[in-house]
Design a protein around this motif. Structure first.
Motif, PDB file in Angstrom:
ATOM      1  N   HIS A  34       0.850  -1.188   0.000  1.00 52.80           N
ATOM      2  CA  HIS A  34       0.000   0.000   0.000  1.00 52.80           C
ATOM      3  C   HIS A  34       0.886   1.239   0.000  1.00 52.80           C
ATOM      4  CE1 HIS A  34      -3.367   2.567   0.903  1.00 52.80           C
ATOM      5  NE2 HIS A  34      -2.700   3.066   1.929  1.00 52.80           N
ATOM      6  N   SER A  35       0.802   2.038  -1.022  1.00 53.31           N
ATOM      7  CA  SER A  35       1.613   3.260  -1.059  1.00 53.31           C
ATOM      8  C   SER A  35       0.704   4.471  -0.907  1.00 53.31           C
ATOM      9  CB  SER A  35       2.403   3.345  -2.360  1.00 53.31           C
ATOM     10  OG  SER A  35       1.548   3.753  -3.404  1.00 53.31           O
ATOM     11  N   ASP A  36       1.308   5.625  -0.612  1.00 54.75           N
ATOM     12  CA  ASP A  36       0.537   6.850  -0.415  1.00 54.75           C
ATOM     13  C   ASP A  36       0.127   7.473  -1.736  1.00 54.75           C
ATOM     14  OD1 ASP A  36       0.666   6.693   2.303  1.00 54.75           O
ATOM     15  OD2 ASP A  36       2.558   7.770   2.421  1.00 54.75           O
ATOM     16  N   VAL A  37       0.850   7.120  -2.799  1.00 53.97           N
ATOM     17  CA  VAL A  37       0.610   7.773  -4.084  1.00 53.97           C
ATOM     18  C   VAL A  37      -0.211   6.854  -4.979  1.00 53.97           C
ATOM     19  CG1 VAL A  37       1.718   8.837  -6.088  1.00 53.97           C
ATOM     20  CG2 VAL A  37       2.837   8.936  -3.859  1.00 53.97           C
ATOM     21  N   PRO A  38      -1.361   7.316  -5.452  1.00 51.39           N
ATOM     22  CA  PRO A  38      -2.139   6.468  -6.365  1.00 51.39           C
ATOM     23  C   PRO A  38      -1.361   6.238  -7.656  1.00 51.39           C
ATOM     24  CG  PRO A  38      -3.157   8.651  -6.119  1.00 51.39           C
ATOM     25  CD  PRO A  38      -1.971   8.609  -5.204  1.00 51.39           C
ATOM     26  N   SER A  39      -1.298   4.982  -8.081  1.00 53.20           N
ATOM     27  CA  SER A  39      -0.464   4.651  -9.240  1.00 53.20           C
ATOM     28  C   SER A  39      -1.008   5.240 -10.533  1.00 53.20           C
ATOM     29  CB  SER A  39      -0.334   3.131  -9.361  1.00 53.20           C
ATOM     30  OG  SER A  39      -1.630   2.569  -9.423  1.00 53.20           O
ATOM     31  N   ALA A  40      -2.302   5.516 -10.582  1.00 48.48           N
ATOM     32  CA  ALA A  40      -2.893   6.040 -11.806  1.00 48.48           C
ATOM     33  C   ALA A  40      -2.669   7.542 -11.978  1.00 48.48           C
ATOM     34  CB  ALA A  40      -4.392   5.747 -11.827  1.00 48.48           C
ATOM     35  N   ALA A  41      -2.103   8.179 -10.958  1.00 46.88           N
ATOM     36  CA  ALA A  41      -1.918   9.632 -11.035  1.00 46.88           C
ATOM     37  C   ALA A  41      -0.901   9.981 -12.114  1.00 46.88           C
ATOM     38  CB  ALA A  41      -1.426  10.159  -9.693  1.00 46.88           C
ATOM     39  N   PRO A  42      -1.250  10.917 -12.982  1.00 45.41           N
ATOM     40  CA  PRO A  42      -0.291  11.329 -14.006  1.00 45.41           C
ATOM     41  C   PRO A  42       0.889  12.055 -13.360  1.00 45.41           C
ATOM     42  CG  PRO A  42      -2.191  12.796 -14.006  1.00 45.41           C
ATOM     43  CD  PRO A  42      -2.477  11.705 -13.013  1.00 45.41           C
ATOM     44  N   VAL A  43       2.069  11.770 -13.836  1.00 43.33           N
ATOM     45  CA  VAL A  43       3.241  12.443 -13.287  1.00 43.33           C
ATOM     46  C   VAL A  43       3.575  13.625 -14.194  1.00 43.33           C
ATOM     47  CG1 VAL A  43       5.678  12.221 -12.699  1.00 43.33           C
ATOM     48  CG2 VAL A  43       4.114  10.315 -12.292  1.00 43.33           C
ATOM     49  N   ILE A  44       3.514  14.807 -13.619  1.00 36.89           N
ATOM     50  CA  ILE A  44       3.795  16.009 -14.394  1.00 36.89           C
ATOM     51  C   ILE A  44       5.261  16.345 -14.186  1.00 36.89           C
ATOM     52  CG2 ILE A  44       3.147  18.438 -14.718  1.00 36.89           C
ATOM     53  CD1 ILE A  44       0.558  17.504 -12.962  1.00 36.89           C
ATOM     54  N   ASP A  45       5.947  16.687 -15.260  1.00 36.86           N
ATOM     55  CA  ASP A  45       7.357  17.053 -15.125  1.00 36.86           C
ATOM     56  C   ASP A  45       7.495  18.230 -14.173  1.00 36.86           C
ATOM     57  OD1 ASP A  45       8.565  16.337 -18.497  1.00 36.86           O
ATOM     58  OD2 ASP A  45       8.170  15.060 -16.761  1.00 36.86           O
ATOM     59  N   GLY A  46       8.399  18.081 -13.201  1.00 38.07           N
ATOM     60  CA  GLY A  46       8.640  19.151 -12.244  1.00 38.07           C
ATOM     61  C   GLY A  46       7.380  19.519 -11.474  1.00 38.07           C
ATOM     62  N   ALA A  47       6.582  18.522 -11.131  1.00 40.80           N
ATOM     63  CA  ALA A  47       5.362  18.785 -10.382  1.00 40.80           C
ATOM     64  C   ALA A  47       5.699  19.499  -9.078  1.00 40.80           C
ATOM     65  CB  ALA A  47       4.629  17.484 -10.098  1.00 40.80           C
ATOM     66  N   MET A  48       4.862  20.432  -8.717  1.00 39.07           N
ATOM     67  CA  MET A  48       5.090  21.218  -7.518  1.00 39.07           C
ATOM     68  C   MET A  48       4.718  20.390  -6.291  1.00 39.07           C
ATOM     69  SD  MET A  48       3.477  25.002  -6.930  1.00 39.07           S
ATOM     70  CE  MET A  48       3.866  25.600  -8.551  1.00 39.07           C
ATOM     71  N   ASP A  49       5.610  20.320  -5.308  1.00 39.71           N
ATOM     72  CA  ASP A  49       5.227  19.614  -4.085  1.00 39.71           C
ATOM     73  C   ASP A  49       4.442  20.576  -3.191  1.00 39.71           C
ATOM     74  OD1 ASP A  49       7.191  21.258  -3.026  1.00 39.71           O
ATOM     75  OD2 ASP A  49       8.107  19.684  -1.812  1.00 39.71           O
ATOM     76  N   ILE A  50       3.836  20.010  -2.148  1.00 39.57           N
ATOM     77  CA  ILE A  50       2.931  20.809  -1.318  1.00 39.57           C
ATOM     78  C   ILE A  50       3.655  21.962  -0.620  1.00 39.57           C
ATOM     79  CG2 ILE A  50       3.090  19.141   0.599  1.00 39.57           C
ATOM     80  CD1 ILE A  50       0.050  21.387  -0.314  1.00 39.57           C
ATOM     81  N   ASN A  51       4.902  21.748  -0.196  1.00 38.09           N
ATOM     82  CA  ASN A  51       5.633  22.822   0.481  1.00 38.09           C
ATOM     83  C   ASN A  51       5.927  24.002  -0.438  1.00 38.09           C
ATOM     84  OD1 ASN A  51       5.580  21.449   2.869  1.00 38.09           O
ATOM     85  ND2 ASN A  51       7.659  20.655   2.710  1.00 38.09           N
ATOM     86  N   THR A  52       6.356  23.691  -1.666  1.00 37.61           N
ATOM     87  CA  THR A  52       6.618  24.748  -2.647  1.00 37.61           C
ATOM     88  C   THR A  52       5.326  25.500  -2.945  1.00 37.61           C
ATOM     89  OG1 THR A  52       8.217  23.227  -3.614  1.00 37.61           O
ATOM     90  CG2 THR A  52       7.710  25.204  -4.875  1.00 37.61           C
ATOM     91  N   ALA A  53       4.251  24.734  -3.105  1.00 39.00           N
ATOM     92  CA  ALA A  53       2.949  25.331  -3.398  1.00 39.00           C
ATOM     93  C   ALA A  53       2.500  26.237  -2.251  1.00 39.00           C
ATOM     94  CB  ALA A  53       1.921  24.238  -3.661  1.00 39.00           C
ATOM     95  N   LEU A  54       2.671  25.751  -1.017  1.00 33.80           N
ATOM     96  CA  LEU A  54       2.279  26.556   0.148  1.00 33.80           C
ATOM     97  C   LEU A  54       3.031  27.871   0.207  1.00 33.80           C
ATOM     98  CD1 LEU A  54       1.865  24.264   3.286  1.00 33.80           C
ATOM     99  CD2 LEU A  54       0.187  25.812   2.277  1.00 33.80           C
ATOM    100  N   GLN A  55       4.343  27.810  -0.075  1.00 34.04           N
ATOM    101  CA  GLN A  55       5.151  29.023  -0.076  1.00 34.04           C
ATOM    102  C   GLN A  55       4.580  30.049  -1.036  1.00 34.04           C
ATOM    103  OE1 GLN A  55       9.106  26.904  -0.381  1.00 34.04           O
ATOM    104  NE2 GLN A  55       9.801  28.943   0.120  1.00 34.04           N
ATOM    105  N   GLU A  56       4.260  29.586  -2.236  1.00 33.62           N
ATOM    106  CA  GLU A  56       3.724  30.449  -3.283  1.00 33.62           C
ATOM    107  C   GLU A  56       2.370  31.031  -2.861  1.00 33.62           C
ATOM    108  OE1 GLU A  56       3.609  32.336  -6.958  1.00 33.62           O
ATOM    109  OE2 GLU A  56       5.293  31.246  -6.074  1.00 33.62           O
ATOM    110  N   VAL A  57       1.503  30.184  -2.324  1.00 38.16           N
ATOM    111  CA  VAL A  57       0.170  30.608  -1.906  1.00 38.16           C
ATOM    112  C   VAL A  57       0.273  31.635  -0.770  1.00 38.16           C
ATOM    113  CG1 VAL A  57      -1.942  29.800  -0.746  1.00 38.16           C
ATOM    114  CG2 VAL A  57      -1.035  28.549  -2.706  1.00 38.16           C
ATOM    115  N   LEU A  58       1.193  31.383   0.174  1.00 35.67           N
ATOM    116  CA  LEU A  58       1.387  32.333   1.272  1.00 35.67           C
ATOM    117  C   LEU A  58       1.892  33.679   0.763  1.00 35.67           C
ATOM    118  CD1 LEU A  58       2.873  29.927   3.956  1.00 35.67           C
ATOM    119  CD2 LEU A  58       0.818  31.305   4.235  1.00 35.67           C
TER     120      LEU A  58
END
Length: 135
Positions: A1-25
């Motif tokens: 059992h992994s945390d990441v759904p295998s069907a999720a498309p992988v986007i090149d250079g996908a933004m992780d949640i921390n980077t996204a939070l920084q930007e949103v803040l």
């Protein structure tokens, strides 16, 4: 059992949640939609003015953590936990930026409440997706 759904498309250079939070803040800060500190944060949460709360796990006041969590639950306000209050302080603008663009004199921040996201960005979509997946 992994945390990441295998069907999720992988986007090149996908933004992780921390980077996204920084930007949103950052966008929220520009829009004057950011509230720092436990007192102001709790006021905003209690008045249901918040769209998102971010709590630092390194904050060692269990009562405050409980209070923020309870207010978020009561008013259905999403809560994201980050590991470091220093990081949260830096991301939410509680620091000086030196001429090399490095943060200096970072003030730690235990909790940040966003009342207004400001500009809608890809980072905000990443944060909203994260909230949907973890709710």
């Amino acid at each position: 059992h992994s945390d990441v759904p295998s069907a999720a498309p992988v986007i090149d250079g996908a933004m992780d949640i921390n980077t996204a939070l920084q930007e949103v803040l950052k966008k929220s800060l520009i829009a004057d939609g950011l509230v720092h500190g436990i007192h102001q944060a709790c006021k905003a949460l209690d008045k249901r003015q918040a769209v998102l709360a971010i709590l630092a796990e390194s904050f060692d006041e269990p009562n405050y953590k409980t209070l923020v969590t309870a207010l978020c639950n009561e008013h259905q306000i999403p809560l994201i936990r980050v590991d470091s209050h220093k990081k949260l302080g830096e991301w939410s603008g509680l620091c000086k930026i030196d001429k090399e663009g490095k943060p200096r004199k970072v003030c730690g921040c235990s909790v940040v409440v966003i009342k207004d996201f400001g500009e809608e960005t890809q980072a905000l979509d990443v944060v909203k997706d994260h909230l949907r997946q973890n709710s």
